[in-house]
Design a protein around this motif. Structure first.
Motif, PDB file in Angstrom:
ATOM      1  N   LEU A 155      14.872 -17.220 -28.123  1.00 55.66           N
ATOM      2  CA  LEU A 155      14.167 -17.401 -26.848  1.00 55.66           C
ATOM      3  C   LEU A 155      14.989 -17.013 -25.638  1.00 55.66           C
ATOM      4  O   LEU A 155      16.198 -17.238 -25.608  1.00 55.66           O
ATOM      5  CB  LEU A 155      13.826 -18.886 -26.638  1.00 55.66           C
ATOM      6  CG  LEU A 155      13.136 -19.622 -27.767  1.00 55.66           C
ATOM      7  CD1 LEU A 155      13.031 -21.094 -27.421  1.00 55.66           C
ATOM      8  CD2 LEU A 155      11.762 -19.034 -27.967  1.00 55.66           C
ATOM      9  N   ALA A 156      14.309 -16.487 -24.648  1.00 55.18           N
ATOM     10  CA  ALA A 156      14.922 -16.360 -23.320  1.00 55.18           C
ATOM     11  C   ALA A 156      13.859 -16.680 -22.290  1.00 55.18           C
ATOM     12  O   ALA A 156      12.700 -16.272 -22.437  1.00 55.18           O
ATOM     13  CB  ALA A 156      15.456 -14.956 -23.099  1.00 55.18           C
ATOM     14  N   MET A 157      14.250 -17.445 -21.295  1.00 53.95           N
ATOM     15  CA  MET A 157      13.291 -17.853 -20.266  1.00 53.95           C
ATOM     16  C   MET A 157      13.919 -17.660 -18.888  1.00 53.95           C
ATOM     17  O   MET A 157      15.103 -17.952 -18.691  1.00 53.95           O
ATOM     18  CB  MET A 157      12.952 -19.336 -20.474  1.00 53.95           C
ATOM     19  CG  MET A 157      11.958 -19.874 -19.472  1.00 53.95           C
ATOM     20  SD  MET A 157      11.545 -21.584 -19.850  1.00 53.95           S
ATOM     21  CE  MET A 157      13.037 -22.443 -19.372  1.00 53.95           C
ATOM     22  N   GLY A 160      18.121 -19.558 -26.186  1.00 52.80           N
ATOM     23  CA  GLY A 160      18.388 -20.429 -27.332  1.00 52.80           C
ATOM     24  C   GLY A 160      17.370 -20.225 -28.425  1.00 52.80           C
ATOM     25  O   GLY A 160      16.665 -19.206 -28.458  1.00 52.80           O
ATOM     26  N   ALA A 161      17.279 -21.198 -29.303  1.00 55.34           N
ATOM     27  CA  ALA A 161      16.361 -21.110 -30.429  1.00 55.34           C
ATOM     28  C   ALA A 161      16.056 -22.526 -30.895  1.00 55.34           C
ATOM     29  O   ALA A 161      16.902 -23.417 -30.767  1.00 55.34           O
ATOM     30  CB  ALA A 161      16.992 -20.316 -31.559  1.00 55.34           C
ATOM     31  N   PHE A 185      10.384 -14.988 -23.235  1.00 61.75           N
ATOM     32  CA  PHE A 185      10.474 -14.009 -24.320  1.00 61.75           C
ATOM     33  C   PHE A 185      10.682 -14.767 -25.629  1.00 61.75           C
ATOM     34  O   PHE A 185      11.609 -15.556 -25.748  1.00 61.75           O
ATOM     35  CB  PHE A 185      11.661 -13.065 -24.103  1.00 61.75           C
ATOM     36  CG  PHE A 185      11.474 -12.131 -22.935  1.00 61.75           C
ATOM     37  CD1 PHE A 185      11.013 -10.838 -23.126  1.00 61.75           C
ATOM     38  CD2 PHE A 185      11.741 -12.553 -21.637  1.00 61.75           C
ATOM     39  CE1 PHE A 185      10.834  -9.974 -22.058  1.00 61.75           C
ATOM     40  CE2 PHE A 185      11.558 -11.698 -20.555  1.00 61.75           C
ATOM     41  CZ  PHE A 185      11.101 -10.404 -20.769  1.00 61.75           C
ATOM     42  N   GLU A 186       9.809 -14.505 -26.588  1.00 57.45           N
ATOM     43  CA  GLU A 186       9.871 -15.176 -27.896  1.00 57.45           C
ATOM     44  C   GLU A 186      10.141 -14.086 -28.931  1.00 57.45           C
ATOM     45  O   GLU A 186       9.196 -13.477 -29.476  1.00 57.45           O
ATOM     46  CB  GLU A 186       8.523 -15.857 -28.174  1.00 57.45           C
ATOM     47  CG  GLU A 186       8.270 -17.099 -27.343  1.00 57.45           C
ATOM     48  CD  GLU A 186       8.574 -18.360 -28.140  1.00 57.45           C
ATOM     49  OE1 GLU A 186       8.659 -18.299 -29.372  1.00 57.45           O
ATOM     50  OE2 GLU A 186       8.747 -19.413 -27.508  1.00 57.45           O
ATOM     51  N   ALA A 187      11.409 -13.802 -29.185  1.00 51.76           N
ATOM     52  CA  ALA A 187      11.766 -12.654 -30.018  1.00 51.76           C
ATOM     53  C   ALA A 187      11.861 -13.021 -31.493  1.00 51.76           C
ATOM     54  O   ALA A 187      12.436 -14.056 -31.852  1.00 51.76           O
ATOM     55  CB  ALA A 187      13.108 -12.101 -29.556  1.00 51.76           C
ATOM     56  N   VAL A 188      11.327 -12.153 -32.352  1.00 48.28           N
ATOM     57  CA  VAL A 188      11.563 -12.302 -33.792  1.00 48.28           C
ATOM     58  C   VAL A 188      13.072 -12.090 -34.001  1.00 48.28           C
ATOM     59  O   VAL A 188      13.618 -11.083 -33.542  1.00 48.28           O
ATOM     60  CB  VAL A 188      10.733 -11.253 -34.575  1.00 48.28           C
ATOM     61  CG1 VAL A 188      11.117 -11.237 -36.045  1.00 48.28           C
ATOM     62  CG2 VAL A 188       9.242 -11.529 -34.393  1.00 48.28           C
ATOM     63  N   PRO A 189      13.755 -13.062 -34.636  1.00 49.89           N
ATOM     64  CA  PRO A 189      15.215 -12.956 -34.734  1.00 49.89           C
ATOM     65  C   PRO A 189      15.657 -11.633 -35.367  1.00 49.89           C
ATOM     66  O   PRO A 189      15.103 -11.205 -36.379  1.00 49.89           O
ATOM     67  CB  PRO A 189      15.609 -14.151 -35.610  1.00 49.89           C
ATOM     68  CG  PRO A 189      14.490 -15.131 -35.411  1.00 49.89           C
ATOM     69  CD  PRO A 189      13.246 -14.310 -35.231  1.00 49.89           C
ATOM     70  N   GLY A 224       5.921  -7.879 -35.086  1.00 49.89           N
ATOM     71  CA  GLY A 224       7.263  -7.521 -35.560  1.00 49.89           C
ATOM     72  C   GLY A 224       8.339  -7.689 -34.492  1.00 49.89           C
ATOM     73  O   GLY A 224       9.525  -7.815 -34.802  1.00 49.89           O
ATOM     74  N   PHE A 225       7.953  -7.663 -33.204  1.00 50.49           N
ATOM     75  CA  PHE A 225       8.916  -7.822 -32.107  1.00 50.49           C
ATOM     76  C   PHE A 225       8.939  -9.268 -31.605  1.00 50.49           C
ATOM     77  O   PHE A 225       9.983  -9.856 -31.403  1.00 50.49           O
ATOM     78  CB  PHE A 225       8.523  -6.928 -30.924  1.00 50.49           C
ATOM     79  CG  PHE A 225       8.845  -5.473 -31.070  1.00 50.49           C
ATOM     80  CD1 PHE A 225       8.570  -4.783 -32.249  1.00 50.49           C
ATOM     81  CD2 PHE A 225       9.405  -4.763 -30.025  1.00 50.49           C
ATOM     82  CE1 PHE A 225       8.848  -3.433 -32.383  1.00 50.49           C
ATOM     83  CE2 PHE A 225       9.701  -3.424 -30.137  1.00 50.49           C
ATOM     84  CZ  PHE A 225       9.415  -2.750 -31.319  1.00 50.49           C
ATOM     85  N   GLY A 226       7.715  -9.774 -31.364  1.00 48.14           N
ATOM     86  CA  GLY A 226       7.617 -11.129 -30.815  1.00 48.14           C
ATOM     87  C   GLY A 226       6.580 -11.173 -29.708  1.00 48.14           C
ATOM     88  O   GLY A 226       5.696 -10.313 -29.638  1.00 48.14           O
TER      89      GLY A 226
END
Ligand SMILES: Cc1cc2nc3c(=O)[nH]c(=O)nc-3n(C[C@H](O)[C@H](O)[C@H](O)COP(=O)(O)OP(=O)(O)OC[C@H]3O[C@@H](n4cnc5c(N)ncnc54)[C@H](O)[C@@H]3O)c2cc1C
Length: 422
Positions: A179-181, A277-278, A224-228, A203-205
């Protein structure tokens, strides 16, 4: 300690967050003797880092209205609906599918750095005792000796490890998103309205934006909710806040150019307006037993943590506080294991569907959910029901969370519309 019949009891709550404070204020309004233990002072929270994007829907806001602690309703920008768009890599100019819908009543997001210190003040004004201390097992023992009930509302704090994981209700053992906010000024709002803009790149998030109220006034939040490990996951390395923001904008320029245009003139609202974070989604057993044998009850994130993608955690915190408040007020007798189990199971009727709904969003698209999103683009009532489920995830049970129910629902709506056309 056992409460004498008919008497209001002494309750200690660990954690001055969304759940602990709303419950504590509610209990004070019913005359309970309440202490809230916080590991941070109001000033430390107010001047600290952003903690959440805290989009709250109408039911959860209703609890704050009922308690009279909805202090920001006038200033806070309204979030009037939701636009959901799916983009495919390489075809980023226009979505392959999109729907939008208005909420029945607006959502709002008030920076927790603004909200929690004000609620701490309100709690004390109502006669509650605020104790600044990092609770440990020893202190829990102490609170248990002097209280009729100890509730742990410590969010993701280490103390919550006291509650064992319920593996049957926890399908993931690692974070499903990185995550990034960012809280920013200058983000242009499409067509002037204020929706949750939810962009999904399989596939990206996911990338979400919405307006919020922060310390110095209105802003917009970018989440941003990114697929790790995927192309959106630029958040694992520790970087300076402004460097992170420019990474985020360059991701948008490469993959969501229309979003990069919205973000052309943005800046952080302050130097603590970034979070990376995550979260490992996890459900824990609601009751923990201390070495002495005393039992404490967990609430909200302390026992049910969901990924922020579905914006349910702060909503669940209020819903849990509402359920526990009613259970405590109605209860006559000792706050024993039976009471704790019942109170949690009552909350789980709400928290369970929210958890399933969130966990489904984190996984790959399922055939029936893809069909539902396609149908939502065609039929406004399906889009509206998706939007409604943000406020009431239990409404997802017989369609979003049920493949057969989903097909029946699409068939019903399609048949009704073809009758209208004929
Ligand atoms: C990036 C991000 C975005 C999010 N967006 C949304 C959203 O849009 N909508 C939504 O509904 N939810 C959202 N959430 C989730 C939401 O913020 C949380 O679910 C909610 O704040 C949980 O409330 P809580 O009271 O359980 O915990 P918290 O609000 O975390 O409060 C716990 C408190 O306990 C304190 N504490 C911890 N340990 C101790 C200790 N040992 N002793 C004393 N005090 C202690 C902490 O300092 C904290 O103040 C988001 C979360 C994140 C990370």
């Amino acid at each position: 300690m056992t409460k004498a019949r008919g008497m209001r009891g002494k309750i200690t709550i660990v954690g001055a967050g969304q759940a602990g404070l709303s419950l504590g204020i509610g209990l004070r309004r019913f005359g309970f003797d309440v202490t809230i233990v916080s590991d941070r002072t109001p000033d430390e929270i107010g001047t600290g880092h952003v903690m959440s994007s805290q989009c709250m829907f109408d039911t959860a806001q209703g609890f704050e209205r009922a308690l009279g602690i909805n202090f920001w309703d006038r200033e806070c920008p309204l979030i009037e609906g939701m636009r959901f768009s799916v983009f495919l890599e390489g075809f980023s100019d226009s979505p392959v599918n999109a729907w939008s819908a208005s909420f029945e009543r607006p959502a709002r997001s008030v920076d927790q750095r603004l909200k929690m210190p004000r609620w701490m003040e309100e709690f004390e004004r109502l006669g509650g005792e605020l104790s600044i201390e990092t609770a440990t097992i020893e202190s829990l023992e102490r609170y248990a000796r002097s209280s009729d009930l100890v509730i742990v509302a410590a969010g993701k704090g280490a103390i919550t490890q006291l509650f064992e994981t319920d593996f049957g209700r926890s399908p993931f053992q690692t974070p499903q998103r990185s995550l990034a906010m960012f809280y920013v000024d200058g983000l242009r709002r499409p067509s002037g309205d204020s929706h949750i803009e939810f962009s999904l790149i399989p596939g990206f998030g996911e990338y979400l934006t919405y307006p919020a109220l922060t310390i110095d006034g209105e802003c917009d939040i970018m989440l941003f909710e990114a697929v790790p490990g995927g192309p959106m996951d630029r958040w694992s390395q520790r970087k300076a806040p402004r460097e992170m923001l420019s990474d985020a904008v360059s991701f948008l320029a490469d993959h969501l150019p229309h979003e990069a245009r919205r973000a052309a003139g943005i800046s952080l609202v302050d130097d603590k307006a970034v979070l990376a974070g995550a979260v490992t989604p996890r459900v824990r057993n609601p009751i923990a037993t201390l070495p002495s044998g005393a039992e404490v009850l967990g609430m909200a994130d302390a026992i049910v943590v969901n990924d922020p993608l579905s914006a349910q955690g702060a909503n669940n915190a209020n819903k849990c506080a509402d359920v526990y408040l009613q259970a405590i007020v109605r209860h006559d007798g000792a706050f024993d294991r039976r009471f704790m189990t019942r109170a949690f199971e009552e909350f789980w009727k709400i928290g369970g569907p929210a958890t399933d709904f969130t966990n489904q969003l984190l996984g790959p698209a399922l055939p029936h959910t893809s069909q539902l999103h396609l149908a939502a683009a065609k039929y406004g009532e399906i889009a509206a029901r998706f939007a409604h489920c943000m406020d009431d995830p239990a409404d997802a049970l017989d369609w979003i969370l049920d493949p057969i129910g989903a097909h029946r629902y699409i068939q019903r709506v399609t048949a009704r519309h073809s009758q209208l056309v004929a």
